[in-house]
Design a protein around this motif. Sequence first.
Motif, PDB file in Angstrom:
ATOM      1  N   ARG A 107       0.814  -1.229   0.000  1.00  0.00           N
ATOM      2  CA  ARG A 107       0.000   0.000   0.000  1.00  0.00           C
ATOM      3  C   ARG A 107       0.844   1.274   0.000  1.00  0.00           C
ATOM      4  O   ARG A 107       0.309   2.367  -0.174  1.00  0.00           O
ATOM      5  CB  ARG A 107      -0.918   0.013   1.208  1.00  0.00           C
ATOM      6  CG  ARG A 107      -0.195   0.144   2.543  1.00  0.00           C
ATOM      7  CD  ARG A 107      -1.171   0.262   3.699  1.00  0.00           C
ATOM      8  NE  ARG A 107      -0.498   0.445   4.980  1.00  0.00           N
ATOM      9  CZ  ARG A 107      -0.105  -0.532   5.777  1.00  0.00           C
ATOM     10  NH1 ARG A 107      -0.309  -1.788   5.403  1.00  0.00           N
ATOM     11  NH2 ARG A 107       0.491  -0.278   6.935  1.00  0.00           N
ATOM     12  N   ALA A 108       2.152   1.154   0.175  1.00  0.00           N
ATOM     13  CA  ALA A 108       3.022   2.337   0.289  1.00  0.00           C
ATOM     14  C   ALA A 108       3.374   2.871  -1.098  1.00  0.00           C
ATOM     15  O   ALA A 108       4.548   2.980  -1.472  1.00  0.00           O
ATOM     16  CB  ALA A 108       4.279   1.986   1.077  1.00  0.00           C
ATOM     17  N   LYS A 109       2.356   3.225  -1.850  1.00  0.00           N
ATOM     18  CA  LYS A 109       2.547   3.613  -3.251  1.00  0.00           C
ATOM     19  C   LYS A 109       3.385   4.888  -3.391  1.00  0.00           C
ATOM     20  O   LYS A 109       4.220   4.983  -4.298  1.00  0.00           O
ATOM     21  CB  LYS A 109       1.186   3.809  -3.930  1.00  0.00           C
ATOM     22  CG  LYS A 109       0.293   2.574  -3.913  1.00  0.00           C
ATOM     23  CD  LYS A 109       0.929   1.403  -4.645  1.00  0.00           C
ATOM     24  CE  LYS A 109      -0.011   0.203  -4.697  1.00  0.00           C
ATOM     25  NZ  LYS A 109       0.596  -0.984  -5.325  1.00  0.00           N
ATOM     26  N   LYS A 110       3.155   5.864  -2.503  1.00  0.00           N
ATOM     27  CA  LYS A 110       3.921   7.112  -2.603  1.00  0.00           C
ATOM     28  C   LYS A 110       5.404   6.852  -2.353  1.00  0.00           C
ATOM     29  O   LYS A 110       6.262   7.378  -3.074  1.00  0.00           O
ATOM     30  CB  LYS A 110       3.401   8.146  -1.614  1.00  0.00           C
ATOM     31  CG  LYS A 110       4.135   9.480  -1.694  1.00  0.00           C
ATOM     32  CD  LYS A 110       3.492  10.554  -0.835  1.00  0.00           C
ATOM     33  CE  LYS A 110       3.705  10.306   0.634  1.00  0.00           C
ATOM     34  NZ  LYS A 110       3.231  11.423   1.487  1.00  0.00           N
TER      35      LYS A 110
ATOM     36  N   HIS B 210       7.004   4.069  -2.845  1.00  0.00           N
ATOM     37  CA  HIS B 210       7.526   3.350  -4.015  1.00  0.00           C
ATOM     38  C   HIS B 210       7.809   4.312  -5.158  1.00  0.00           C
ATOM     39  O   HIS B 210       8.872   4.257  -5.782  1.00  0.00           O
ATOM     40  CB  HIS B 210       6.517   2.295  -4.476  1.00  0.00           C
ATOM     41  CG  HIS B 210       6.243   1.234  -3.469  1.00  0.00           C
ATOM     42  ND1 HIS B 210       5.161   0.367  -3.563  1.00  0.00           N
ATOM     43  CD2 HIS B 210       6.894   0.888  -2.321  1.00  0.00           C
ATOM     44  CE1 HIS B 210       5.175  -0.466  -2.543  1.00  0.00           C
ATOM     45  NE2 HIS B 210       6.208  -0.163  -1.766  1.00  0.00           N
ATOM     46  N   ARG B 211       6.847   5.180  -5.424  1.00  0.00           N
ATOM     47  CA  ARG B 211       6.979   6.112  -6.542  1.00  0.00           C
ATOM     48  C   ARG B 211       8.152   7.070  -6.328  1.00  0.00           C
ATOM     49  O   ARG B 211       8.944   7.325  -7.247  1.00  0.00           O
ATOM     50  CB  ARG B 211       5.678   6.899  -6.708  1.00  0.00           C
ATOM     51  CG  ARG B 211       5.660   7.862  -7.890  1.00  0.00           C
ATOM     52  CD  ARG B 211       4.270   8.430  -8.127  1.00  0.00           C
ATOM     53  NE  ARG B 211       3.761   9.154  -6.969  1.00  0.00           N
ATOM     54  CZ  ARG B 211       2.813   8.701  -6.153  1.00  0.00           C
ATOM     55  NH1 ARG B 211       2.282   7.507  -6.346  1.00  0.00           N
ATOM     56  NH2 ARG B 211       2.387   9.437  -5.138  1.00  0.00           N
ATOM     57  N   THR B 212       8.274   7.573  -5.114  1.00  0.00           N
ATOM     58  CA  THR B 212       9.368   8.498  -4.820  1.00  0.00           C
ATOM     59  C   THR B 212      10.718   7.830  -5.012  1.00  0.00           C
ATOM     60  O   THR B 212      11.626   8.389  -5.638  1.00  0.00           O
ATOM     61  CB  THR B 212       9.240   9.029  -3.375  1.00  0.00           C
ATOM     62  OG1 THR B 212       8.013   9.762  -3.246  1.00  0.00           O
ATOM     63  CG2 THR B 212      10.400   9.946  -3.033  1.00  0.00           C
ATOM     64  N   LEU B 213      10.872   6.623  -4.487  1.00  0.00           N
ATOM     65  CA  LEU B 213      12.152   5.928  -4.593  1.00  0.00           C
ATOM     66  C   LEU B 213      12.528   5.662  -6.049  1.00  0.00           C
ATOM     67  O   LEU B 213      13.688   5.824  -6.433  1.00  0.00           O
ATOM     68  CB  LEU B 213      12.098   4.610  -3.817  1.00  0.00           C
ATOM     69  CG  LEU B 213      13.382   3.784  -3.813  1.00  0.00           C
ATOM     70  CD1 LEU B 213      14.532   4.571  -3.179  1.00  0.00           C
ATOM     71  CD2 LEU B 213      13.176   2.474  -3.068  1.00  0.00           C
TER      72      LEU B 213
ATOM     73  N   LYS C 293      16.246  -6.062  -0.803  1.00  0.00           N
ATOM     74  CA  LYS C 293      15.600  -6.811  -1.882  1.00  0.00           C
ATOM     75  C   LYS C 293      14.439  -6.024  -2.484  1.00  0.00           C
ATOM     76  O   LYS C 293      14.263  -6.016  -3.711  1.00  0.00           O
ATOM     77  CB  LYS C 293      15.120  -8.166  -1.364  1.00  0.00           C
ATOM     78  CG  LYS C 293      16.240  -9.134  -1.001  1.00  0.00           C
ATOM     79  CD  LYS C 293      15.689 -10.427  -0.416  1.00  0.00           C
ATOM     80  CE  LYS C 293      16.820 -11.398  -0.068  1.00  0.00           C
ATOM     81  NZ  LYS C 293      16.312 -12.640   0.563  1.00  0.00           N
ATOM     82  N   HIS C 294      13.666  -5.373  -1.639  1.00  0.00           N
ATOM     83  CA  HIS C 294      12.546  -4.574  -2.154  1.00  0.00           C
ATOM     84  C   HIS C 294      13.043  -3.350  -2.913  1.00  0.00           C
ATOM     85  O   HIS C 294      12.479  -2.987  -3.954  1.00  0.00           O
ATOM     86  CB  HIS C 294      11.642  -4.150  -0.998  1.00  0.00           C
ATOM     87  CG  HIS C 294      10.695  -5.217  -0.540  1.00  0.00           C
ATOM     88  ND1 HIS C 294      11.073  -6.246   0.294  1.00  0.00           N
ATOM     89  CD2 HIS C 294       9.380  -5.424  -0.811  1.00  0.00           C
ATOM     90  CE1 HIS C 294      10.039  -7.036   0.525  1.00  0.00           C
ATOM     91  NE2 HIS C 294       9.002  -6.557  -0.132  1.00  0.00           N
TER      92      HIS C 294
END
Length: 259
Positions: free
Chosen positions: A181-184, A186-189, A226-227
């Motif tokens: 659910r941590a889409k923001k 993910h997108r930022t990284l 890994k993520h």
Amino acid sequence: MYIDSHCHFDFDVFDERRDALMKACLSAGVSGFLVPGVKRSSWSKLSNLQQGYSQWRVAYGLHPYFLSESADDDLGYLGDQCEGGNAIAIGEIGLDNWPGSFDMAVQISIFCQQLSIAKSLKLAVIIHARKSYDLVFKCLRKTGFQHGGVIHAFNGSVEQAKRFIDLGFVLGIGGTITYPRAKKAHRTLTMLDKEAFVLETDSPDMPLCGRQGEINTPLSVIDVAKHVASLKSMTVEEVANQANKNLLTVFPKWNEDVF
């Protein structure tokens, strides 16, 4: 080799298992640990523990969570503790704007004073910023702080990230990145350069997805890597090596002979 750039390995919860956990970490390739202090009453224990673990690096600070336990003269001791306690940074310091948190005016005053101490010692800082990125940025500009550091557990926007990066900071990436659910986050990284991040666990807190309710440990830094590798289209080895390089850039005292 993995470095956990933010773990509270000195906390009491690890007292009965610290040696065994250190051995497990070293066997798994987790061989560097940055342990930030959070209150004056814990600085002595942290300093003593560091003497027994050559893989540890330490910092000292007054965390906004624990300001109710602080005394008026704590700030007066911080500089001496950092100089005499082999500190590579001042931290964990910052601002916490979560509902029910300590008075924000007091937080800002103590945070700015700690930034000024770090500035006078030419030390980087480890910053806790919860719902307070813009306030933290204003304090950095107000104090003229220019020695960089880590924005711990970063979960802001790309624009906020770039503002901190422009001031010489890297972003701490930890367990949050493992949650679908941590889409923001993910997108930022994915949008940031590979020089912008370090790996962390915030042990014993911030458990990874699927491990809620468990005590987090520095071993989790491997899964965080890994993520990150998946999101950045890098190998895990590339992520670990790059994160370590980024960490040593922002903490130049890491490899000094005094350790």
